[in-house]
Design a protein around this motif. Sequence first.
Motif, mmCIF file in Angstrom:
data_model
loop_
_atom_site.group_PDB
_atom_site.id
_atom_site.type_symbol
_atom_site.label_atom_id
_atom_site.label_comp_id
_atom_site.label_asym_id
_atom_site.label_seq_id
_atom_site.Cartn_x
_atom_site.Cartn_y
_atom_site.Cartn_z
ATOM 1 N N ASP A 327 0.650 -1.362 0.143
ATOM 2 C CA ASP A 327 0.246 0.207 -0.085
ATOM 3 C C ASP A 327 0.413 1.360 0.342
ATOM 4 O OD1 ASP A 327 -2.379 -1.545 0.530
ATOM 5 O OD2 ASP A 327 -2.195 -1.896 1.902
ATOM 6 N N ASN A 328 2.227 1.408 -0.185
ATOM 7 C CA ASN A 328 3.251 1.894 0.055
ATOM 8 C C ASN A 328 3.019 3.033 -0.966
ATOM 9 O OD1 ASN A 328 4.543 -0.627 0.427
ATOM 10 N ND2 ASN A 328 6.112 0.426 1.350
ATOM 11 N N THR A 329 2.455 3.500 -2.134
ATOM 12 C CA THR A 329 1.909 4.177 -3.011
ATOM 13 C C THR A 329 0.601 5.469 -2.418
ATOM 14 O OG1 THR A 329 0.678 2.531 -4.727
ATOM 15 C CG2 THR A 329 3.256 2.764 -4.687
ATOM 16 N N HIS A 330 -0.153 5.299 -1.926
ATOM 17 C CA HIS A 330 -0.875 5.568 -1.054
ATOM 18 C C HIS A 330 0.234 7.368 -0.708
ATOM 19 C CE1 HIS A 330 -4.509 3.006 -1.251
ATOM 20 N NE2 HIS A 330 -3.796 2.107 -1.801
ATOM 21 N N ASP A 331 0.749 6.810 -0.336
ATOM 22 C CA ASP A 331 1.317 8.217 0.056
ATOM 23 C C ASP A 331 1.093 9.248 -1.065
ATOM 24 O OD1 ASP A 331 2.303 8.670 2.881
ATOM 25 O OD2 ASP A 331 4.383 9.351 1.776
ATOM 26 N N PRO A 332 2.114 8.991 -2.180
ATOM 27 C CA PRO A 332 1.685 10.628 -2.919
ATOM 28 C C PRO A 332 0.254 10.613 -2.865
ATOM 29 C CG PRO A 332 3.000 8.353 -3.896
ATOM 30 C CD PRO A 332 2.441 8.162 -2.671
ATOM 31 N N VAL A 333 -0.750 9.911 -3.164
ATOM 32 C CA VAL A 333 -1.905 10.055 -3.444
ATOM 33 C C VAL A 333 -2.543 10.957 -2.255
ATOM 34 C CG1 VAL A 333 -4.141 8.974 -3.592
ATOM 35 C CG2 VAL A 333 -1.871 8.079 -4.512
ATOM 36 N N TYR A 334 -2.309 10.265 -1.260
ATOM 37 C CA TYR A 334 -2.767 11.505 0.376
ATOM 38 C C TYR A 334 -2.621 12.996 0.093
ATOM 39 C CZ TYR A 334 -4.353 7.109 2.084
ATOM 40 O OH TYR A 334 -4.971 5.701 2.256
ATOM 41 N N MET A 335 -0.506 13.030 -0.118
ATOM 42 C CA MET A 335 -0.427 14.230 -0.309
ATOM 43 C C MET A 335 -0.501 15.016 -1.635
ATOM 44 S SD MET A 335 3.689 13.255 -0.233
ATOM 45 C CE MET A 335 4.859 12.680 1.225
ATOM 46 N N VAL A 336 -1.233 14.793 -2.347
ATOM 47 C CA VAL A 336 -2.436 15.049 -3.905
ATOM 48 C C VAL A 336 -3.254 15.136 -2.680
ATOM 49 C CG1 VAL A 336 -3.342 15.074 -5.932
ATOM 50 C CG2 VAL A 336 -0.874 14.407 -5.247
ATOM 51 N N ASP A 337 -3.839 14.173 -2.273
ATOM 52 C CA ASP A 337 -5.387 14.606 -1.888
ATOM 53 C C ASP A 337 -5.651 15.979 -0.892
ATOM 54 O OD1 ASP A 337 -8.106 13.935 -1.550
ATOM 55 O OD2 ASP A 337 -7.818 12.375 0.352
ATOM 56 N N TRP A 338 -4.450 16.147 -0.028
ATOM 57 C CA TRP A 338 -4.228 17.137 1.073
ATOM 58 C C TRP A 338 -4.163 18.424 0.111
ATOM 59 C CZ3 TRP A 338 -3.311 14.033 6.016
ATOM 60 C CH2 TRP A 338 -4.353 13.872 6.866
ATOM 61 N N GLY A 339 -3.435 18.519 -0.911
ATOM 62 C CA GLY A 339 -3.226 20.049 -1.356
ATOM 63 C C GLY A 339 -2.212 19.517 -2.203
ATOM 64 N N MET A 340 -0.885 18.659 -2.528
ATOM 65 C CA MET A 340 -0.014 19.185 -3.509
ATOM 66 C C MET A 340 -0.523 18.622 -4.470
ATOM 67 S SD MET A 340 3.171 16.713 -2.295
ATOM 68 C CE MET A 340 4.557 17.277 -0.684
ATOM 69 N N SER A 341 0.418 19.457 -5.918
ATOM 70 C CA SER A 341 0.336 18.651 -6.571
ATOM 71 C C SER A 341 1.560 17.415 -6.908
ATOM 72 C CB SER A 341 0.480 19.970 -7.421
ATOM 73 O OG SER A 341 2.396 20.066 -7.771
ATOM 74 N N GLU A 342 0.188 17.204 -8.467
ATOM 75 C CA GLU A 342 1.223 16.166 -8.498
ATOM 76 C C GLU A 342 2.748 15.787 -8.788
ATOM 77 O OE1 GLU A 342 -1.924 17.007 -10.244
ATOM 78 O OE2 GLU A 342 -3.493 14.740 -10.013
ATOM 79 N N SER A 343 2.797 16.853 -9.654
ATOM 80 C CA SER A 343 4.122 16.705 -9.534
ATOM 81 C C SER A 343 5.257 16.949 -8.018
ATOM 82 C CB SER A 343 4.493 18.271 -10.336
ATOM 83 O OG SER A 343 6.100 18.362 -10.945
ATOM 84 N N GLU A 344 4.879 17.448 -7.754
ATOM 85 C CA GLU A 344 5.220 18.114 -5.990
ATOM 86 C C GLU A 344 5.246 17.013 -5.618
ATOM 87 O OE1 GLU A 344 3.840 22.749 -5.092
ATOM 88 O OE2 GLU A 344 2.666 20.959 -4.304
ATOM 89 N N ALA A 345 3.904 16.137 -5.177
ATOM 90 C CA ALA A 345 3.689 14.628 -4.619
ATOM 91 C C ALA A 345 5.102 13.848 -5.182
ATOM 92 C CB ALA A 345 2.917 13.834 -4.824
ATOM 93 N N ILE A 346 5.308 13.510 -6.630
ATOM 94 C CA ILE A 346 6.422 12.637 -6.829
ATOM 95 C C ILE A 346 7.733 12.883 -6.423
ATOM 96 C CG2 ILE A 346 7.497 11.983 -9.380
ATOM 97 C CD1 ILE A 346 4.324 11.621 -9.626
ATOM 98 N N ARG A 347 8.161 14.466 -6.692
ATOM 99 C CA ARG A 347 9.444 14.940 -6.395
ATOM 100 C C ARG A 347 9.977 14.396 -4.971
ATOM 101 N NH1 ARG A 347 12.937 19.206 -7.343
ATOM 102 N NH2 ARG A 347 14.244 19.352 -5.377
ATOM 103 N N ALA A 348 8.554 14.888 -4.001
ATOM 104 C CA ALA A 348 8.648 13.931 -2.555
ATOM 105 C C ALA A 348 9.011 12.586 -2.284
ATOM 106 C CB ALA A 348 6.860 14.440 -1.894
ATOM 107 N N ALA A 349 8.348 12.089 -3.447
ATOM 108 C CA ALA A 349 8.678 10.696 -3.044
ATOM 109 C C ALA A 349 9.686 9.905 -3.957
ATOM 110 C CB ALA A 349 7.545 9.515 -4.222
#
Length: 410
Positions: A327-349
């Motif tokens: 379920d690890n890939t939920h993390d960037p999905v949750y980040m986007v859910d709470w306001g991050m852009s997709e690009s930022e979430a992928i960078r975070a990951a």
Amino acid sequence: MPRHALRAGTVIVGDGSTLDDCTIGIEDGWIVEVTPGGPDGDYEEVLDLTDRVVMPGLIDAHVHLMYTGEPEDLDLTGLSDEYLTLRCAEMARRALAVGVTTVADVAAKGNTTFALRNAIRDGVTLGPRVYACGSMLAVTGGRATDGKQSGSIIEVDGPVEARKRTRELLLYHHADLIKLAATGALSSPHTGARDPQLTVEEMRAATEEAHKVGRPVHAHCYGEQGITNALDAGVDVIVHGQSLTDEHIERMLETGTALAPTLTVYRAAEHTEADDPIEQFRDERNRPSSSAGVLEETEPNFRRALDAGVTMVMGTDSGMPYTRYGDNTHDPVYMVDWGMSESEAIRAATLDAAASLNVADELGSIEEGKRADLLVLNENPLDGIETLLDPDALERIVLNGRFVEDLLWT
Ligand SMILES: [Zn+2]
């Protein structure tokens, strides 16, 4: 290992940029060119992925490989280190299967994760790249020192002891990072999550030793004083971090200290099959007073840090109750859910997670001179981050320049 290349329709670099139609040349596990069109070099094979998206492998900078995510598995009573090492290997493999090519384990028993790290590195077993801290440093009687989880903690009192035990981890075991318990924890019901534990002097001693050999320090912390203490000690990553004050945020921006908000563990209840998962999740923690309200603060805290521009890092806390590998890939999905852009979430990951482990020169982006840890997708997660949850979208995983399915049987 032969030279080969992937010609990709879209490359998500990992630093926030994308490239169209370019060739990624790979030799001995390293990226040797990223060329528009291309290739420049000679390759035995150029794989046509012009209708595919290639991105860096994901980096989960906060996992606990000894635990499976089943709540009852937090109890280590009677389990040998040998058994736990095998369990760590299986959990790591489950993370790899969903595209996590690097994990950082942040509290393990004895040599379990050091052994796994070395075995994967040497090709003894297949798994993602593992960065291991060994055991976490905490105060005597502090978090995770009670019965069930004991063994994943080194109890230290005073800066001399903190320094000595840190040196042991770094120099005897080549720990890749140092993990400190600045405060109590939700998962340790005998502690108050916001109660400060390690002192500034203890954490500073450990941090000095880690920094001498270029290793980062991640500090588990909740509450104003504990976070202040960790920042005073000069740690590199604040883990969890409910709740950052304006002053904390200002200091983190000044020093470049990152936040690993570990959203997955706080939202794990949303994807369990438990009858009333949220209540069960909370009951697990049987919280004393200074732990109250931590879960509720997760979203506003994340949003404040995001709005201010704090560097965010993927970290799922996998292994904690209901936080399962795969379920690890939920993390960037949750980040986007709470306001991050997709690009930022992928960078975070990817790139920012690599930086949190001091390995951004090797990992986290698709650039010449970096390791070829890549994912091949048939949909673009920049157009919808849920693509990362879809097993059919993830076509191939490249680890050290080789397709994982090829490594399985060789
Ligand atoms: Zn954790």
